[in-house]
Each structure stands twice: as C-alpha cells, then as structure tokens.
Design a protein around this motif. Structure first.
Motif, PDB file in Angstrom:
ATOM      1  N   THR A  30     -71.992  -1.352 -24.979  1.00 34.34           N
ATOM      2  CA  THR A  30     -71.970  -2.725 -24.611  1.00 34.34           C
ATOM      3  C   THR A  30     -71.153  -2.779 -23.119  1.00 34.34           C
ATOM      4  OG1 THR A  30     -71.623  -3.505 -26.889  1.00 34.34           O
ATOM      5  CG2 THR A  30     -70.783  -5.028 -25.057  1.00 34.34           C
ATOM      6  N   CYS A  31     -70.137  -1.883 -22.947  1.00 32.96           N
ATOM      7  CA  CYS A  31     -69.530  -1.841 -21.682  1.00 32.96           C
ATOM      8  C   CYS A  31     -68.464  -0.651 -21.617  1.00 32.96           C
ATOM      9  CB  CYS A  31     -68.852  -3.256 -21.197  1.00 32.96           C
ATOM     10  SG  CYS A  31     -67.623  -3.870 -22.023  1.00 32.96           S
ATOM     11  N   THR A  32     -67.889  -0.428 -20.464  1.00 30.76           N
ATOM     12  CA  THR A  32     -67.097   0.607 -20.342  1.00 30.76           C
ATOM     13  C   THR A  32     -65.638   0.183 -19.742  1.00 30.76           C
ATOM     14  OG1 THR A  32     -68.852   2.213 -20.014  1.00 30.76           O
ATOM     15  CG2 THR A  32     -66.553   2.859 -19.283  1.00 30.76           C
ATOM     16  N   VAL A  33     -64.566   0.410 -20.458  1.00 32.65           N
ATOM     17  CA  VAL A  33     -63.276   0.053 -19.981  1.00 32.65           C
ATOM     18  C   VAL A  33     -62.523   1.239 -19.673  1.00 32.65           C
ATOM     19  CG1 VAL A  33     -60.954  -0.853 -20.247  1.00 32.65           C
ATOM     20  CG2 VAL A  33     -63.427  -1.970 -21.322  1.00 32.65           C
ATOM     21  N   SER A  34     -61.983   1.694 -18.375  1.00 34.86           N
ATOM     22  CA  SER A  34     -61.184   2.610 -17.868  1.00 34.86           C
ATOM     23  C   SER A  34     -59.769   2.275 -17.733  1.00 34.86           C
ATOM     24  CB  SER A  34     -61.797   3.460 -16.788  1.00 34.86           C
ATOM     25  OG  SER A  34     -63.151   3.861 -16.788  1.00 34.86           O
ATOM     26  N   SER A  35     -58.702   3.040 -18.044  1.00 37.15           N
ATOM     27  CA  SER A  35     -57.572   2.658 -17.989  1.00 37.15           C
ATOM     28  C   SER A  35     -56.832   3.902 -17.104  1.00 37.15           C
ATOM     29  CB  SER A  35     -56.682   2.396 -19.048  1.00 37.15           C
ATOM     30  OG  SER A  35     -55.492   1.859 -18.751  1.00 37.15           O
ATOM     31  N   LEU A  36     -56.392   3.559 -15.826  1.00 40.48           N
ATOM     32  CA  LEU A  36     -55.717   4.587 -14.835  1.00 40.48           C
ATOM     33  C   LEU A  36     -54.161   4.473 -15.080  1.00 40.48           C
ATOM     34  CD1 LEU A  36     -57.420   6.372 -12.607  1.00 40.48           C
ATOM     35  CD2 LEU A  36     -58.649   4.923 -14.101  1.00 40.48           C
ATOM     36  N   GLY A  37     -53.757   3.459 -15.740  1.00 40.70           N
ATOM     37  CA  GLY A  37     -52.292   3.438 -15.913  1.00 40.70           C
ATOM     38  C   GLY A  37     -51.514   2.717 -14.680  1.00 40.70           C
ATOM     39  N   ARG A  38     -50.351   3.209 -14.681  1.00 43.51           N
ATOM     40  CA  ARG A  38     -49.608   2.885 -13.697  1.00 43.51           C
ATOM     41  C   ARG A  38     -49.387   3.868 -12.532  1.00 43.51           C
ATOM     42  NH1 ARG A  38     -45.676  -0.912 -12.563  1.00 43.51           N
ATOM     43  NH2 ARG A  38     -45.772  -1.777 -14.598  1.00 43.51           N
ATOM     44  N   MET A  39     -49.525   3.448 -11.228  1.00 42.54           N
ATOM     45  CA  MET A  39     -49.674   4.427  -9.862  1.00 42.54           C
ATOM     46  C   MET A  39     -48.003   4.451  -9.552  1.00 42.54           C
ATOM     47  SD  MET A  39     -51.756   4.452  -6.666  1.00 42.54           S
ATOM     48  CE  MET A  39     -51.450   5.351  -5.161  1.00 42.54           C
ATOM     49  N   VAL A  40     -47.409   5.371  -9.460  1.00 46.60           N
ATOM     50  CA  VAL A  40     -46.346   5.678  -8.611  1.00 46.60           C
ATOM     51  C   VAL A  40     -46.154   6.256  -7.458  1.00 46.60           C
ATOM     52  CG1 VAL A  40     -43.795   6.582  -9.131  1.00 46.60           C
ATOM     53  CG2 VAL A  40     -45.228   5.747 -11.064  1.00 46.60           C
ATOM     54  N   VAL A  41     -45.769   5.815  -6.279  1.00 48.39           N
ATOM     55  CA  VAL A  41     -45.749   6.542  -4.978  1.00 48.39           C
ATOM     56  C   VAL A  41     -44.325   6.763  -4.759  1.00 48.39           C
ATOM     57  CG1 VAL A  41     -47.825   5.534  -4.335  1.00 48.39           C
ATOM     58  CG2 VAL A  41     -45.678   4.203  -3.791  1.00 48.39           C
ATOM     59  N   ASP A  42     -43.940   7.510  -3.609  1.00 50.98           N
ATOM     60  CA  ASP A  42     -42.756   7.734  -3.064  1.00 50.98           C
ATOM     61  C   ASP A  42     -41.956   6.288  -2.733  1.00 50.98           C
ATOM     62  OD1 ASP A  42     -40.781   8.337  -0.903  1.00 50.98           O
ATOM     63  OD2 ASP A  42     -40.736  10.130  -2.101  1.00 50.98           O
ATOM     64  N   PRO A  43     -40.838   6.201  -3.010  1.00 50.95           N
ATOM     65  CA  PRO A  43     -40.009   4.769  -2.477  1.00 50.95           C
ATOM     66  C   PRO A  43     -40.355   4.618  -0.763  1.00 50.95           C
ATOM     67  CG  PRO A  43     -38.625   5.964  -3.910  1.00 50.95           C
ATOM     68  CD  PRO A  43     -39.907   6.991  -3.532  1.00 50.95           C
ATOM     69  N   ALA A  44     -40.421   5.782  -0.071  1.00 43.43           N
ATOM     70  CA  ALA A  44     -40.576   5.359   1.343  1.00 43.43           C
ATOM     71  C   ALA A  44     -41.841   4.719   1.564  1.00 43.43           C
ATOM     72  CB  ALA A  44     -40.639   6.859   1.930  1.00 43.43           C
ATOM     73  N   VAL A  45     -42.929   5.080   0.666  1.00 44.15           N
ATOM     74  CA  VAL A  45     -44.079   4.403   1.092  1.00 44.15           C
ATOM     75  C   VAL A  45     -44.386   2.654   0.431  1.00 44.15           C
ATOM     76  CG1 VAL A  45     -46.752   4.428   0.254  1.00 44.15           C
ATOM     77  CG2 VAL A  45     -45.445   6.634   0.804  1.00 44.15           C
ATOM     78  N   THR A  46     -43.588   2.430  -0.538  1.00 43.73           N
ATOM     79  CA  THR A  46     -43.770   1.068  -1.061  1.00 43.73           C
ATOM     80  C   THR A  46     -43.678  -0.085   0.017  1.00 43.73           C
ATOM     81  OG1 THR A  46     -41.460   1.119  -1.694  1.00 43.73           O
ATOM     82  CG2 THR A  46     -42.918   1.878  -3.336  1.00 43.73           C
ATOM     83  N   PRO A  47     -42.742   0.134   0.953  1.00 37.77           N
ATOM     84  CA  PRO A  47     -42.752  -1.084   2.012  1.00 37.77           C
ATOM     85  C   PRO A  47     -44.151  -1.458   2.621  1.00 37.77           C
ATOM     86  CG  PRO A  47     -40.844   0.343   2.125  1.00 37.77           C
ATOM     87  CD  PRO A  47     -41.733   1.019   1.500  1.00 37.77           C
ATOM     88  N   TYR A  48     -44.882  -0.427   2.664  1.00 34.81           N
ATOM     89  CA  TYR A  48     -46.133  -0.533   3.434  1.00 34.81           C
ATOM     90  C   TYR A  48     -47.393  -0.641   2.535  1.00 34.81           C
ATOM     91  CZ  TYR A  48     -42.846   1.596   6.536  1.00 34.81           C
ATOM     92  OH  TYR A  48     -41.764   1.881   7.215  1.00 34.81           O
ATOM     93  N   LEU A  49     -47.235  -0.450   1.117  1.00 40.14           N
ATOM     94  CA  LEU A  49     -48.238  -0.786   0.313  1.00 40.14           C
ATOM     95  C   LEU A  49     -48.340  -1.926  -0.485  1.00 40.14           C
ATOM     96  CD1 LEU A  49     -50.857   0.772  -1.000  1.00 40.14           C
ATOM     97  CD2 LEU A  49     -49.323   2.085  -2.341  1.00 40.14           C
ATOM     98  N   ARG A  50     -49.349  -2.832  -0.381  1.00 41.54           N
ATOM     99  CA  ARG A  50     -49.214  -4.003  -1.431  1.00 41.54           C
ATOM    100  C   ARG A  50     -50.085  -3.818  -2.652  1.00 41.54           C
ATOM    101  NH1 ARG A  50     -45.433  -4.387   1.075  1.00 41.54           N
ATOM    102  NH2 ARG A  50     -45.053  -6.053   2.819  1.00 41.54           N
ATOM    103  N   GLY A  51     -50.987  -2.758  -2.890  1.00 43.11           N
ATOM    104  CA  GLY A  51     -51.783  -2.999  -3.782  1.00 43.11           C
ATOM    105  C   GLY A  51     -52.921  -1.692  -3.820  1.00 43.11           C
ATOM    106  N   ILE A  52     -53.138  -1.650  -5.181  1.00 40.17           N
ATOM    107  CA  ILE A  52     -54.470  -0.584  -5.527  1.00 40.17           C
ATOM    108  C   ILE A  52     -55.336  -1.281  -6.479  1.00 40.17           C
ATOM    109  CG2 ILE A  52     -54.894   1.765  -6.544  1.00 40.17           C
ATOM    110  CD1 ILE A  52     -53.170   2.024  -4.181  1.00 40.17           C
ATOM    111  N   THR A  53     -56.749  -1.186  -6.173  1.00 38.86           N
ATOM    112  CA  THR A  53     -57.559  -1.666  -6.932  1.00 38.86           C
ATOM    113  C   THR A  53     -58.865  -0.422  -6.986  1.00 38.86           C
ATOM    114  OG1 THR A  53     -59.052  -3.312  -7.501  1.00 38.86           O
ATOM    115  CG2 THR A  53     -58.939  -2.854  -5.073  1.00 38.86           C
ATOM    116  N   LEU A  54     -59.455  -0.384  -8.203  1.00 37.52           N
ATOM    117  CA  LEU A  54     -60.679   0.683  -8.341  1.00 37.52           C
ATOM    118  C   LEU A  54     -61.891  -0.148  -8.987  1.00 37.52           C
ATOM    119  CD1 LEU A  54     -57.770   2.197  -9.156  1.00 37.52           C
ATOM    120  CD2 LEU A  54     -59.238   3.806  -9.716  1.00 37.52           C
TER     121      LEU A  54
END
Length: 414
Positions: A333-357
C-alpha cells in the motif's frame, strides 16, 4: 592505502541498478534548512572536504557482462542551483555521478541514488556536509560526526559479508490494498509535514507506543478512511525499512537494511488510533527480531546467488528485475521509513534550522526524521489524488497535533 578502483554493488544496489537510464530511478533527497542564505562557494569547499571522507559516494555506474558495478568519478561534482525536478534521475550515462548537491535560499540538498546508499547512509553524508559547511561559512569548528570505519568498511557489501546460507528462509506476505495511482508515472507530488516532536511524542506516550508505531498507525487510519466499503476486508500493507547495521555491527554507508511488513485489515468497524497503534507495535516488535531480520536478509541474498540468476546476461537480468520490482510494488500500500532523531554537534545547532527527507516513490512514501523539536514527514506520492495526505493531517489535528505543510517546490529556484 591505495584508493579502490572499483566497487561491487550491494544486494539492494543490484536491484536498483536495473533502473539505470530510466526516468523512474530511486533517489533520496535530504535537505538541510539553514539559518542564513546558503553561500555556494562555501558549500563547494565543504563538499570537497566531505567527499574526501566519503569517496564511495563519488561514483559512476558501469555495465559488466552479468552485473553492474561502480567506478570512482574523475572529479568532484559542482554544486548547482536547485532548479531540477525533485529526485530527478541521476544516472543518464556512464559519466553520471550518482549523487547531486544543490542549493536555493536557506536550503541545500543532497540527492543520492539508491544504487549506492540507503537513507541511513545518506544521512551520515549529509551530517558531515553540514558540519563542513558550518566550518567554511562561519569559521566554527565542530566535532566531526561520529562515524567510525575505514574506506573499505564504509563501502563494503555488508549483505555479502554477513551471509549465512543456512539461515535463509522466505516469509509469506499478504497482498496489500492498492491505492489508485496516476496513469502518468512522471508526475510526483512532494510535501513536507512539520510537527512538534514533543507533541507527537506526548501523544505516542499516551497511547503507550513508540513515535514510529504511532505515526504508522495514523497513516493506516488515513488510508482506511479513503478505502471503499467493499474493499475494507483487504489488508493495508505498510513496508518499513529497518537498519541492519546495529544487528551486524556494520559501518557500511552502502545499502544495508531489511523490510518489516505491517499489515492491518480494517473490517467493518473503525478502531481508534491508539488501538491501531497497539497492533502496529506488536507487529513491529515481531518483525524486527534478529532471527526474523536475518532469515529474510539471507533469503534475499540466496536468490541473488542462485547460479542461474548469476549467469544470466545483464540486459536480460535488468528486464527480469524490472518486472519483479513492478510486481512487488503491487502488493504494497505504501512505505514508511523512520530515520529517528538526528543529533549534531552543539557548535552546529545555531546555524541549522531543520532536516527533511524525501524519496522517489512507486506509489506513496513517508519518511520520518526529527531534528530538535521539528518532526518532519516527507511525503512523496504518485497517487491519483491527495485524499490520504489530507486524511493524515486531519487525523493528527483531531489528536491535537497541528503542524505546517511546506511544498518543497516553493523553495526551488524558479
């Protein structure tokens, strides 16, 4: 150590290589949403750095007598404006590199052929590219993403390395209810649904299930609502890719996943979402047991290693694999993929607003990914209408989970 001069395709890569030259190639699109406008010069330098760490992505497809194979590209591709159709074909000839990096406004995208990697492997590449870009753009040095392994282990065929013939066994699968697709396979709709990760987690916790089980159940309910009464005795079949790397202690960036099958037959009476989620969770637990995953994986490899299959000439093999792919798609019927929670270094977080696939679908695909408090559901659809997607939004809204709908085409260069 000398760089590898060619790479074997993994078990899944061989399957998808039969699409070479076709407009219906399987492609992932991973998008980083940044705080500021993307600087293409910095992005190019970041890509040069990242490819040095992940050379297995910078490859082209070649034809052998019996199987396709991969060779390193002569140069690193140039980043380009995001003006092609989403998940546009990557292989069009022997010089085609099987990934693409594009940008527009505050977004940059990595599109990767399923011939060379799966969603989890591609996400590791994106994380490294984000880290390198932040260093180039802002002069902020962050800890590199934690991904251990040599070039050989990152590019190994973990299906072949872990093959144990005696464990192979087929698993009967129910035929799934088929959603009506468009007659044209060229037209695909893409949407991003963004929700508060905290709100979804709270709803899942109240239902006593995981977030993945909860959202799969919501999708099942969305399909159920659109089913004709006469067909409610048919199973809604959801295929769920499962990362095999933890099970086999693999660090490969190539394809290495199995499929869990979730089947739910609506019947005459609608169960509440929480009850459907409980059914889903029980099946997910059973389907992701190590013995079950190993049995299905070994069966898949045994089919590939069948002497008759191995020595069929490549053109005939591509035709047969294409027919098998279309037949398999009819049962899902359809496919569902779960990539879970993405974790990056705290130094990166001020510059990254989101991730989508997103991924190119055969019918409808849903890809789940969480960054910070943003839970993104990337929807790719070749369905005849958007009824299932509208139902999904309505079901989550009724549960008190309201979000934002983004059309990624609105964030491309006109």
């Amino acid at each position: 150590m000398a760089a590898l001069t060619w790479y074997r395709l993994d078990n899944v890569g061989k399957y998808y290589s039969a699409q070479a030259g076709s407009p219906n190639q399987a492609v992932f699109r991973l998008t980083a949403i940044m705080a500021d406008e993307v600087d293409p010069a910095c992005l190019q330098r970041a890509l040069d750095t990242t490819i040095a760490l992940f050379p297995g992505f910078n490859v082209c497809l070649r034809n052998g007598a019996f199987w396709h194979y991969l060779v390193p590209a002569s140069t690193v591709p140039r980043v380009q404006a995001d003006d092609l159709p989403i998940c546009h074909s990557l292989h069009v000839g022997p010089q085609s590199v099987l990934f693409r990096v594009s940008y527009h406004a505050r977004r940059f995208n990595v599109e990767v052929s399923h011939m060379i990697s799966d969603g989890r492997g591609s996400l590791e590449f994106l994380k490294a590219l984000i880290s390198s870009y932040v260093a180039e753009r802002y002069g902020v040095q962050s800890a590199p993403p934690v991904y251990h392994g040599t070039e050989e282990t990152k590019t190994e065929d973990s299906f072949a390395v872990n093959y144990e013939r005696h464990l192979a066994g087929a698993t009967p699968r129910p035929r799934g209810f088929r959603l009506r697709k468009r007659k044209s396979r060229k037209q695909t709709d893409y949407l991003e649904l963004h929700y508060s990760a905290g709100a979804v987690y709270a709803a899942a916790k109240a239902a006593k299930v995981t977030v993945t089980s909860y959202l799969i159940a919501a999708i099942i309910c969305a399909v159920r609502t659109s089913m004709p009464t006469a067909k409610r005795n048919r199973a809604i079949r959801i295929d769920v890719p499962v990362d095999l790397r933890p099970l086999f202690a693999s660090t490969t960036l190539r394809n290495f996943f199995g499929l869990a099958c979730i089947a739910y037959t609506p019947g005459a009476t609608d169960e509440p979402l929480a009850a459907v989620a409980a059914h889903v969770q029980r099946q997910l637990i059973a389907e992701t047991q190590p013995d079950a995953l190993k049995r299905r994986m070994m069966h898949m490899i045994r089919l590939e290693r069948n002497p008759f299959v191995s020595f069929v000439p490549l053109p005939l093999k591509d035709v047969a694999l294409g027919v098998a792919a279309r037949k398999a798609a009819l049962d899902v019927t359809c496919t569902v993929s779960s990539l879970g929670r993405m974790v990056v270094d705290p130094a990166v977080t001020p510059y990254l607003r989101g991730i989508t696939l997103l991924s190119s679908p055969t019918n409808a695909n849903f890809v789940l990914c969480t960054y910070d408090d943003d839970l993104s559901i990337g929807v790719s659809s070749r369905l005849a209408d958007d009824q299932v997607i509208r139902n999904l939004k309505s079901i989550l809204s009724d549960e008190g989970i309201c979000g934002q709908v983004i059309n990624p085409k609105d964030h491309q260069k006109a």
